[in-house]
Structure formats: C-alpha cells, structure tokens
Design a protein around this motif. Structure first.
Motif, PDB file in Angstrom:
ATOM      1  N   PRO A  38       0.820  -1.217   0.000  1.00 26.60           N
ATOM      2  CA  PRO A  38       0.000   0.000   0.000  1.00 26.60           C
ATOM      3  C   PRO A  38       0.853   1.265   0.000  1.00 26.60           C
ATOM      4  N   GLY A  39       0.558   2.156  -0.923  1.00 26.09           N
ATOM      5  CA  GLY A  39       1.265   3.425  -0.979  1.00 26.09           C
ATOM      6  C   GLY A  39       2.656   3.357  -1.572  1.00 26.09           C
ATOM      7  N   LYS A  40       3.043   2.191  -2.081  1.00 34.52           N
ATOM      8  CA  LYS A  40       4.387   2.034  -2.632  1.00 34.52           C
ATOM      9  C   LYS A  40       4.325   1.613  -4.098  1.00 34.52           C
ATOM     10  N   GLN A  41       5.430   1.784  -4.790  1.00 33.50           N
ATOM     11  CA  GLN A  41       5.507   1.353  -6.183  1.00 33.50           C
ATOM     12  C   GLN A  41       5.630  -0.168  -6.260  1.00 33.50           C
ATOM     13  N   ARG A  42       5.235  -0.686  -7.409  1.00 35.96           N
ATOM     14  CA  ARG A  42       5.368  -2.108  -7.638  1.00 35.96           C
ATOM     15  C   ARG A  42       6.851  -2.483  -7.616  1.00 35.96           C
ATOM     16  N   GLU A  43       7.157  -3.607  -6.989  1.00 34.41           N
ATOM     17  CA  GLU A  43       8.527  -4.027  -6.758  1.00 34.41           C
ATOM     18  C   GLU A  43       8.749  -5.418  -7.352  1.00 34.41           C
ATOM     19  N   TRP A  44       9.825  -5.575  -8.076  1.00 36.68           N
ATOM     20  CA  TRP A  44      10.194  -6.879  -8.603  1.00 36.68           C
ATOM     21  C   TRP A  44      10.648  -7.780  -7.454  1.00 36.68           C
ATOM     22  N   VAL A  45      10.232  -9.057  -7.500  1.00 41.24           N
ATOM     23  CA  VAL A  45      10.562  -9.995  -6.436  1.00 41.24           C
ATOM     24  C   VAL A  45      11.514 -11.089  -6.929  1.00 41.24           C
ATOM     25  N   ALA A  46      11.098 -11.779  -8.005  1.00 43.54           N
ATOM     26  CA  ALA A  46      11.903 -12.908  -8.471  1.00 43.54           C
ATOM     27  C   ALA A  46      11.546 -13.232  -9.910  1.00 43.54           C
ATOM     28  N   THR A  47      12.503 -13.820 -10.615  1.00 42.29           N
ATOM     29  CA  THR A  47      12.343 -14.226 -12.009  1.00 42.29           C
ATOM     30  C   THR A  47      12.862 -15.637 -12.191  1.00 42.29           C
TER      31      THR A  47
END
Length: 120
Positions: free
Chosen positions: A41-50
C-alpha cells in the motif's frame, strides 16, 4: 484467451511461510520468462523474483535466501515459496509471464494479484 490466475495468499504471522502459485491457461504454445512482483500500500510495484524457461532464477536482495521461485512447465505454473516472512513482505503479489499463444504472438500477461499479509 490466455489467463494467469494466482492463488495461495493469506494472513500469516511473522516468521511463517506461504506458498503462492500462478497457473497459466488458454491456447499456449510456450512460456518464456515468469516473474513475481509485489505492491505494498502506498508504494511502487517491486520486482521480487524471475525464473527463465531454462530454470535460471534471480531474486531481489530483500527476499534472497527466504523466497524460492520454481516452475512446472508441464502444468504451466510458477510458484513462490516464501519463508521467514516479515511484516514488510505484506503486499499484493502478482505473477507475470511472457507467453506465445496459438497465433504465435508473444505478449506479456499479468495475473489479478493475491494478497499476502504478515502480522507482527
């Protein structure tokens, strides 16, 4: 029509574990890279894993050593095993994949997201 559907989210206490899954369906010829993102909430989308089609993996520093991404090509699924969860892991988790459909057109698809909440 290609779809991605996530499952496995929920509420867990800090230190606990959850396993997210994402299933692809439709007229699919092949699936290339599969990726998990999250958005708090309130944050930008963040990459986690590929994970690549060949099984090579990469992780964000914030989850390295705690999360494991895997895929089942026969089932057209990608999973994210999340251990040692922290309150800061709370977010909506999305899977995305580069998919070639029956028209031999390659596109990037996204799931609808699944909520993960970690209580302290």
């Amino acid at each position: 029509q290609v779809q991605l559907v996530e499952s496995g989210g929920g509420l867990v206490q800090a230190g606990g574990s959850l396993r997210l899954s994402c299933a692809a369906s439709g007229s699919i010829i092949s699936i290339d890279r599969m990726v998990w993102y999250r958005q708090a909430p309130g944050k930008q989308r963040e990459w986690v894993a590929t994970i690549t089609s060949g099984g090579n993996t990469d992780y964000a520093d914030s989850v390295k050593g705690r999360f494991t991404i895997s895929r089942d090509n026969a089932q057209k699924m990608v999973s994210l095993q999340m251990n040692s969860l922290r309150p800061e892991d709370t977010a909506v988790y999305y899977c995305t994949a580069d998919i070639t459909d029956y028209r031999r057109l390659k596109d990037n698809y996204w799931g609808q997201g699944t909520q993960v909440t970690v209580s302290s």
